[in-house]
Each structure stands twice: as structure tokens, then as C-alpha cells.
Design a protein around this motif. Structure first.
Motif, short mmCIF file in Angstrom:
data_model
loop_
_atom_site.label_atom_id
_atom_site.label_comp_id
_atom_site.label_asym_id
_atom_site.label_seq_id
_atom_site.Cartn_x
_atom_site.Cartn_y
_atom_site.Cartn_z
N GLU A 148 0.83 -1.21 0.00
CA GLU A 148 0.00 0.00 0.00
C GLU A 148 0.86 1.26 0.00
O GLU A 148 0.56 2.24 -0.68
CB GLU A 148 -0.90 -0.01 1.24
CG GLU A 148 -1.96 -1.09 1.17
CD GLU A 148 -2.78 -1.15 2.44
OE1 GLU A 148 -3.74 -1.93 2.49
OE2 GLU A 148 -2.45 -0.37 3.39
N GLU A 149 1.95 1.24 0.74
CA GLU A 149 2.82 2.41 0.79
C GLU A 149 3.52 2.62 -0.56
O GLU A 149 3.71 3.76 -1.01
CB GLU A 149 3.86 2.24 1.89
CG GLU A 149 3.26 2.31 3.28
CD GLU A 149 4.27 2.02 4.35
OE1 GLU A 149 3.92 2.19 5.54
OE2 GLU A 149 5.40 1.62 4.02
N VAL A 150 3.85 1.55 -1.25
CA VAL A 150 4.49 1.67 -2.58
C VAL A 150 3.51 2.26 -3.58
O VAL A 150 3.87 3.11 -4.40
CB VAL A 150 5.00 0.29 -3.04
CG1 VAL A 150 5.42 0.35 -4.51
CG2 VAL A 150 6.17 -0.14 -2.17
N GLU A 151 2.21 1.85 -3.54
CA GLU A 151 1.23 2.41 -4.48
C GLU A 151 1.01 3.89 -4.24
O GLU A 151 0.86 4.67 -5.19
CB GLU A 151 -0.10 1.65 -4.30
CG GLU A 151 -0.01 0.21 -4.81
CD GLU A 151 -1.30 -0.55 -4.55
OE1 GLU A 151 -1.40 -1.69 -5.00
OE2 GLU A 151 -2.19 0.06 -3.89
N GLU A 152 0.96 4.31 -2.98
CA GLU A 152 0.81 5.74 -2.68
C GLU A 152 2.01 6.53 -3.20
O GLU A 152 1.87 7.64 -3.72
CB GLU A 152 0.67 5.93 -1.17
CG GLU A 152 -0.64 5.43 -0.63
CD GLU A 152 -0.72 5.55 0.87
OE1 GLU A 152 -1.77 5.19 1.44
OE2 GLU A 152 0.27 6.03 1.48
N LYS B 46 11.38 2.81 -4.78
CA LYS B 46 11.84 1.98 -3.67
C LYS B 46 12.39 2.84 -2.54
O LYS B 46 12.16 2.59 -1.35
CB LYS B 46 12.90 1.01 -4.18
CG LYS B 46 13.35 0.01 -3.12
CD LYS B 46 14.35 -0.95 -3.74
CE LYS B 46 14.80 -1.94 -2.68
NZ LYS B 46 15.79 -2.90 -3.23
N LYS B 47 13.10 3.89 -2.89
CA LYS B 47 13.68 4.76 -1.86
C LYS B 47 12.62 5.49 -1.07
O LYS B 47 12.67 5.60 0.17
CB LYS B 47 14.61 5.77 -2.55
CG LYS B 47 15.27 6.72 -1.57
CD LYS B 47 16.11 7.72 -2.33
CE LYS B 47 16.67 8.76 -1.36
NZ LYS B 47 17.44 9.80 -2.08
N LYS B 48 11.58 6.02 -1.77
CA LYS B 48 10.50 6.73 -1.08
C LYS B 48 9.71 5.80 -0.15
O LYS B 48 9.32 6.18 0.95
CB LYS B 48 9.56 7.36 -2.10
CG LYS B 48 10.16 8.57 -2.78
CD LYS B 48 9.16 9.21 -3.73
CE LYS B 48 9.75 10.44 -4.40
NZ LYS B 48 8.78 11.07 -5.32
N ALA B 49 9.46 4.59 -0.66
CA ALA B 49 8.74 3.63 0.18
C ALA B 49 9.53 3.31 1.44
O ALA B 49 8.98 3.19 2.54
CB ALA B 49 8.45 2.36 -0.61
N GLU B 50 10.84 3.19 1.31
CA GLU B 50 11.67 2.92 2.47
C GLU B 50 11.73 4.12 3.41
O GLU B 50 11.74 3.96 4.65
CB GLU B 50 13.08 2.53 2.01
CG GLU B 50 13.12 1.17 1.34
CD GLU B 50 14.51 0.87 0.78
OE1 GLU B 50 14.73 -0.27 0.37
OE2 GLU B 50 15.35 1.80 0.78
N GLU B 51 11.75 5.35 2.84
CA GLU B 51 11.77 6.54 3.69
C GLU B 51 10.47 6.69 4.48
O GLU B 51 10.47 7.14 5.63
CB GLU B 51 12.00 7.78 2.82
CG GLU B 51 13.42 7.89 2.32
CD GLU B 51 13.59 9.10 1.42
OE1 GLU B 51 14.71 9.38 1.03
OE2 GLU B 51 12.56 9.76 1.13
#
Length: 491
Positions: free
Chosen positions: A411-415, A451-456
Motif C-alpha cells: 500500500e505504501e508503494v502504491e501511494e 523503492k527509496k521513497k517507500a523505504e523513507e
């Protein structure tokens, strides 16, 4: 004849001159109408006046109660002494001097013997002597048995550990003698079969030293003394038990034979014990502790000899004080009933003991009785039980890996993809103007950015729950480095 006359001023003793006039009771008052007539009937012999009104009041009060006051006793002694001297002089003139002297010496002893014979306190002396002798026998038996065990223990030390009963030990030693005779000895009349077999086995491997026949003879003589004293003690105990049930049955039912006899012995007699209040009966025998507590201003003792009663012994430590107080109150009533009552039954003692047992059961069970109603039935309430919350250890907290679920990551990756759409449009415009090398590298860079934003975004939540491993930190550094290179290339 002498006549005593009490007045407010004192006591007057008159001598009757004409005794025939005293027989005329109806007209006697006429002889005392005038002083002249009264002098013809009586003559004043002695007058004892009161010193003050206090003495007069005490004499009148004693006379009303039917007692002899001190002043009246003094007067009578003086008058009787004068009369006795006159009588002794009269008898001596007629030759009765020797016989009168004999009776003066013999009569007081005979009277004292008669009073002692029919004294109710005489029977208490037997109880006092019996309980004192019983205590002395217990002390002597302990000393004799201890010496016997220690003496024979040099020859057969294992026997003392196998046989714990003192009487059985002495009988066994008396029958065995030398330990080498155990194998051919039959001890079935003294010991059970298991203990007899154990004794025979221990005699074969005994570590004891060898002793002479003279030593064995002395040890056997000591065992004979112990056996005789033990048998006499049992007879004395039966005698004391029967005597207590005959003299103080209610006291015996309340506290037992030994405790009741010790209470009587400590007070001196049953009548003296009946004069004590319940509070004194409770601490009787703990006088030293009482005066020491009063001197040091500490708590006074709660019980004395009554502590050895069966009712006090079967209670818990926190209820011993209450039970001893209630037992002392009922015991004081039983003592007075036995000492001053005419009945010799133990019905009152049995009834009071039953009440104390009910009260003891109530204190032990801590029952809650109804406030209203008859107050005899127990209230229907469950017993309180403390329930503590026991926390179980959670082993999932031992892991340092991120605890974020896969669904939440998706869900965080889709956002993140929706937020990066305008950035991608700008990147397309740039790509059109940029050389052909940037077009080949853009898909990889986009994936790395996402990938970086999802991890942040998931990083703060992961920091709260767990510590990020070193390998993931190094991977993030590499992705950031690549992202910077791509951004510089696009610009």
C-alpha cells in the motif's frame, strides 16, 4: 450471770443480782422504771466507751451484720479473763488443778485435728503433692534415660537411632545385654518385627567398643530403675486423673488434668484459685514475664499455665490470645462451681467447652454471620480469593528485524507511485531533449526512486518498533548514490 448492753456511748456489762426476775418477761420492764429498782436487779461491772463516732459507727455496723467488732472483742476478753481466773482459783481449791491443766494443753490440739480432718482444703493437698511429684519424676526420668543412652551407646550406638521410645529402649537393653547376644535373642514381645530385624542387622556391623561384664551389669541396673520409675509414674498419673475428676470435674474438662492440677498447685488450693479473677487465671504462671513487661513498658503476656491446654494448643498463632482469654473466663466459672457448688457433675464444663470449640471453629474459618435474623446461620458469601495478573513473556520482542507486514508495504508503494506521476512527466519532457543514453536508463532510475521513497516512509515506523540492520543501511546508501547520479544526468 452477765448481761451485755450496747449504747451509743459504749458497751456496758452488768451482773444480774436476782435471776428469778429475769424469768418474768412480761413484767420485766417494771423493774427498770427507776434507777433505784434497776440497782436491785443488776449491778454495773464494766463499761467500755467509744473513742470517737467512727469507732461507734464501726461497732454498730458489725453488730447489725452479726459480727464482733474490735472493741467488743476487747471487752469480752477482759471480762472472760477475769472470770477464768476466778474459776481457776475456785477449781484449785477443790483439787481439780492437775486435770484442768491437762485439758488446757490437750484440748487445742484435739480441736485443731478435728478441723483438719473435716477441712475441705485437705483434699487439695493431695493434688498439689501429686503434681509436684509427677514433675520431679519426669525430670529424673529424662536424666536417667539420657545417661542410659549415652552409656550403652559406647557399646551399641546404632540401637539408639533405631529405637526411639525410651521405655522400649531400656527394656531392649535389659534383655540384650551384650550386643553379641542379639542374633539369638527374641525381641518380639518388645519390638515389632521390622525393627527387630533392623536391630539384629545393625548388631552384626556395629561400630561400638567392647565393654566388660561389670559395665553391662551397671547399665542393666540403671535400666531396671528407669522401668520401675516409668511404671510408677503411670500409676501416679492415673491416681491424679481420678482425684481431679472427683474434686474439680469441670476444671478437668475445660483444661485437662495436668493443667488443672498445676493451676491448683500454683494458687495453693482450689478455694484460693476460685478467688482469682479470670484475668489472673489467664496469666497464672507467667508472673516474671508480667512484671518484666510492666517494668520495661512492653506488651504484657497473654497466657501462662493455660497455654498448655488443648484448646489453646490447636489454634493458630494469631488466635491464641483470644482463645486463652475466653478459656480463662470459662475456667474461672468452672473453678468457682467446683469449689463452692454442691454438685459434683461436669455438665457445666462440657457445655462451656462445646461453646469454646464452636467459637474456635468460627475464628479459624472466619465465617461471616448475618447481621439480621437469628444470627446463627452463616451468610451465603463466597470466600474471597486474591487473583493476581500474571504477565507472560513475549519472545517476539527479541527480534531486531522490521515488523511491518507485506500488505502495508504494498500500500505504501502504491501511494508513492501516485505522488511521483508529475515528476515522471517532467522527466519525459527532459528525456525528449536529452540524448539517447538517458532514455535507456530512466526505467531503472524510476524503480529505484519508488523503492527509496517507500523505504523513507516506512523508516519512522520501523525505527519505533525495531533497529534497522547494517546491511539495509548500506543498501540505502547505494540507492541514494545512484539516484543522485541519475538526477545529475537528467539535468
Amino acid at each position: 450471770m452477765l448481761v451485755l448492753f450496747e449504747t451509743a456511748a459504749g458497751y456496758a456489762i452488768f451482773k444480774v443480782l436476782d435471776e428469778q426476775k429475769l424469768q418474768q418477761v412480761d413484767s420485766l420492764w417494771k423493774e427498770f422504771e427507776t434507777p433505784e429498782k434497776a440497782n436491785k436487779v443488776v449491778k454495773l461491772k464494766h463499761f467500755e466507751k467509744f473513742q470517737d463516732t467512727t469507732e461507734a459507727l464501726a461497732a454498730a455496723t458489725a453488730m447489725v451484720e452479726g459480727k464482733l467488732g474490735k472493741s467488743l472483742k476487747k471487752v469480752l476478753k477482759q471480762v472472760i479473763l477475769q472470770l477464768s481466773e476466778q474459776i481457776f482459783t475456785l477449781l484449785s481449791t477443790h483439787g481439780f488443778t492437775h486435770r484442768l491443766t491437762y485439758f488446757l494443753f490437750i484440748f487445742p490440739f484435739s480441736l485443731s485435728r478435728y478441723k483438719l480432718k473435716f477441712s475441705p482444703d485437705k483434699v487439695d493437698t493431695m493434688i498439689v503433692q501429686a503434681i509436684s511429684l509427677l514433675d520431679d519424676l519426669d525430670k529424673e526420668l529424662n536424666n536417667y534415660i539420657m545417661r542410659c543412652r549415652e552409656w550403652y551407646g559406647w557399646h551399641f550406638p546404632e540401637l539408639g537411632k533405631i529405637i526411639t521410645d525410651n521405655l522400649a529402649y531400656c527394656k531392649s537393653v535389659r534383655k540384650i545385654g551384650d550386643r553379641t547376644n542379639v542374633a539369638s535373642m527374641d525381641l518380639s514381645d518388645i519390638l515389632p518385627e521390622e525393627i527387630e530385624a533392623e536391630v539384629k542387622l545393625a548388631a552384626e556391623i556395629s561400630m561400638g567398643t567392647e565393654v566388660s561384664e561389670e559395665d553391662i551389669a551397671n547399665i542393666m541396673h540403671l535400666c531396671d530403675q528407669v522401668i520401675e520409675i516409668t511404671e510408677y509414674r503411670s500409676q501416679l498419673y492415673d491416681y491424679l486423673k481420678n482425684r481431679m475428676m472427683a474434686i474439680a470435674p469441670n476444671l478437668t474438662v475445660m483444661v485437662g488434668e495436668l493443667v488443672g492440677a498445676r493451676l491448683i498447685s500454683h494458687a495453693g488450693s482450689l478455694l484460693n484459685l476460685a478467688k482469682h479473677p479470670a484475668s489472673t487465671v489467664q496469666i497464672l504462671g507467667a508472673e516474671k514475664a508480667l512484671f518484666r513487661a510492666l517494668k520495661t513498658r512492653r506488651d504484657t503476656p497473654k497466657y501462662g499455665l493455660i497455654y498448655h491446654a488443648s484448646l489453646v494448643g490447636q489454634t493458630t498463632a494469631k488466635n491464641k490470645g483470644k482463645i486463652s482469654r475466653m478459656l480463662a473466663a470459662k475456667t474461672a466459672l468452672a473453678i468457682r462451681y467446683d469449689a463452692l457448688g454442691e454438685d459434683t457433675n461436669a455438665e457445666m464444663g462440657v457445655e462451656n467447652r462445646a461453646k469454646l470449640e464452636v467459637r474456635l471453629r468460627y475464628l479459624e474459618e472466619k465465617g461471616i454471620r448475618r447481621i439480621s435474623g437469628s444470627g446463627k446461620a452463616l451468610a451465603k458469601a463466597d470466600k474471597y480469593q486474591h487473583k493476581s495478573d500474571v504477565k507472560v513473556y513475549d519472545p517476539s520482542g527479541d527480534s531486531t528485524l522490521p515488523t511491518v507486514s507485506k500488505k502495508r508495504k504494498i500500500e505504501e508503494v502504491e501511494e508513492g507511485e501516485e505522488e511521483e506521476k508529475p515528476v515522471e512527466a517532467k522527466a519525459k519532457k527532459v528525456k525528449r531533449e536529452a540524448p539517447t543514453e538517458a532514455e535507456t536508463e530512466t526505467p531503472k532510475k524510476k524503480k529505484k526512486k519508488e523503492k527509496k521513497k517507500a523505504e523513507e516512509e516506512s523508516k519512522p515506523e520501523e525505527e519505533e518498533t525495531a533497529v534497522i540492520p547494517v546491511e539495509e543501511v548500506r543498501g540505502l546508501e547505494r540507492s541514494v548514490h545512484l539516484w543522485l547520479m541519475v538526477h545529475l544526468t537528467i539535468c
